[in-house]
Design an enzyme around this catalytic site. Structure first.
Site, PDB file in Angstrom:
ATOM      1  N   HIS A   1       0.820  -1.206   0.000  1.00 36.07           N
ATOM      2  CA  HIS A   1       0.000   0.000   0.000  1.00 36.07           C
ATOM      3  C   HIS A   1       0.857   1.262   0.000  1.00 36.07           C
ATOM      4  O   HIS A   1       0.414   2.319  -0.441  1.00 36.07           O
ATOM      5  CB  HIS A   1      -0.961  -0.021   1.190  1.00 36.07           C
ATOM      6  CG  HIS A   1      -2.115  -0.952   0.992  1.00 36.07           C
ATOM      7  ND1 HIS A   1      -3.408  -0.638   1.368  1.00 36.07           N
ATOM      8  CD2 HIS A   1      -2.193  -2.183   0.430  1.00 36.07           C
ATOM      9  CE1 HIS A   1      -4.209  -1.640   1.054  1.00 36.07           C
ATOM     10  NE2 HIS A   1      -3.492  -2.593   0.493  1.00 36.07           N
TER      11      HIS A   1
ATOM     12  N   VAL B   1       0.808   4.046  -3.922  1.00 35.36           N
ATOM     13  CA  VAL B   1       0.257   5.402  -3.838  1.00 35.36           C
ATOM     14  C   VAL B   1       1.259   6.421  -4.381  1.00 35.36           C
ATOM     15  O   VAL B   1       2.423   6.429  -3.977  1.00 35.36           O
ATOM     16  CB  VAL B   1      -0.132   5.735  -2.387  1.00 35.36           C
ATOM     17  CG1 VAL B   1      -0.623   7.174  -2.280  1.00 35.36           C
ATOM     18  CG2 VAL B   1      -1.218   4.775  -1.919  1.00 35.36           C
TER      19      VAL B   1
ATOM     20  N   PRO C   1      -5.671  -1.092  -5.970  1.00 37.39           N
ATOM     21  CA  PRO C   1      -6.687  -1.913  -6.642  1.00 37.39           C
ATOM     22  C   PRO C   1      -7.823  -2.311  -5.690  1.00 37.39           C
ATOM     23  O   PRO C   1      -7.591  -2.641  -4.531  1.00 37.39           O
ATOM     24  CB  PRO C   1      -5.899  -3.136  -7.112  1.00 37.39           C
ATOM     25  CG  PRO C   1      -4.500  -2.635  -7.268  1.00 37.39           C
ATOM     26  CD  PRO C   1      -4.314  -1.643  -6.151  1.00 37.39           C
TER      27      PRO C   1
END
EC number: 1.11.1.7
Length: 277
Positions: free
Chosen positions: A11, A15, A115
């Site tokens: 994560h 980004v 996603p």
């Protein structure tokens, strides 16, 4: 905690990352909100599901005592992800080091770039391509879904992420759908949990792919990898050959961790991973 640390790295890297911008695996996911920006922790894919921040804090504290402002928080996440996979029975790889930490975070990018569980195959291919990752990388990286994704405890998903699949999708094993409906009603109980891989939910292995061959993918996005599309053969290959999966996964992790990192004088080396210097 291994699956949670691996998920933090994913994560973090997804980004604000692209082949042309220099903010991918930059430790932004670790930053708390400030008066000047809203961090990524409360974005939809992360809120009430990311964990492992205390572990990262403990690692950072020991590193700062030994060598002040040398090892970035972004590098901590990259190394911890590799070591977590090894601890869970998966492959090892050489982690490239030298990333620097961002001085900001992006709530909006966390919501848009990671996603989603309702993605179809085209969406998934596009989401990974936007980060400079090939379709083969996407299929390999998706194999970690049996130990990470979408909820705590790791390896499990919240009812709200698979409700539409078990009530609307036709490419799902009927017995699995019936079983899941007993704990995930058509409305309410959003936080009820089910394992991404019911066979070996806390092991890093190929059961995720074998489940897809039997239409037992928990999430809509999971089953999209095997349903008559372009990635079917790769899923079948991994289901039959764990060595092939391990090798491709390790290569994809190196590639994902190397998308235009902050280096040189860009960014900083934080002394506290939760806030800028």
């Amino acid at each position: 905690m291994g699956a949670s640390l691996l998920r933090l790295h994913f994560h973090d890297c997804f980004v604000q990352a692209s082949p042309v911008t220099s903010q991918g695996c930059d430790g932004s996911v670790l930053l708390d909100d400030t008066s000047s920006f809203t961090g990524e922790k409360t974005a939809g894919p992360n809120n009430n599901s990311l964990r492992g921040f205390d572990v990262v804090d403990a690692i950072k504290s020991k590193l700062e005592s030994a060598c002040n402002q040398v090892v970035s928080c972004a590098d901590i996440l990259a190394v911890a992800a590799r070591d977590s996979v090894v601890a869970l029975g998966g492959p090892s790889w050489t982690v490239q080091l030298g990333r620097r930490d961002s001085t900001t975070a992006s709530f909006s990018s966390a919501n848009s770039d990671i996603p989603r569980p309702d993605f179809n195959l085209t969406d998934l291919i596009s989401a990974f391509s936007n980060k400079g990752l090939a379709t083969t990388d996407m299929v390999a990286l998706s194999g970690s879904s049996n130990v990470t994704c979408f909820s705590v405890p790791p390896g499990q998903a919240r009812c709200t992420t698979f409700r539409a699949r078990i009530y609307n999708d036709t490419d799902i094993d009927s017995s699995l759908a019936a079983s899941l409906r007993s704990s995930c009603p058509s409305s309410g109980d959003d936080d009820s949990l089910a394992p991404l891989d019911a066979s070996t939910p806390t092991a890093f292995d190929t059961c995720y792919y074998r489940n897809l061959l039997s239409n037992k993918g928990l999430l809509h996005s999971d089953q999209q990898l095997h349903g008559g599309g372009s990635t079917d053969s790769q899923v079948s290959s991994y289901a039959a050959n764990s060595a092939k999966f391990f090798g491709d996964f390790a290569s994809a992790m190196v590639k994902m961790g190397s998308i235009s990192p902050l280096t040189g004088s860009s960014g900083e080396i934080r002394t506290n991973c939760r806030k800028t210097n």
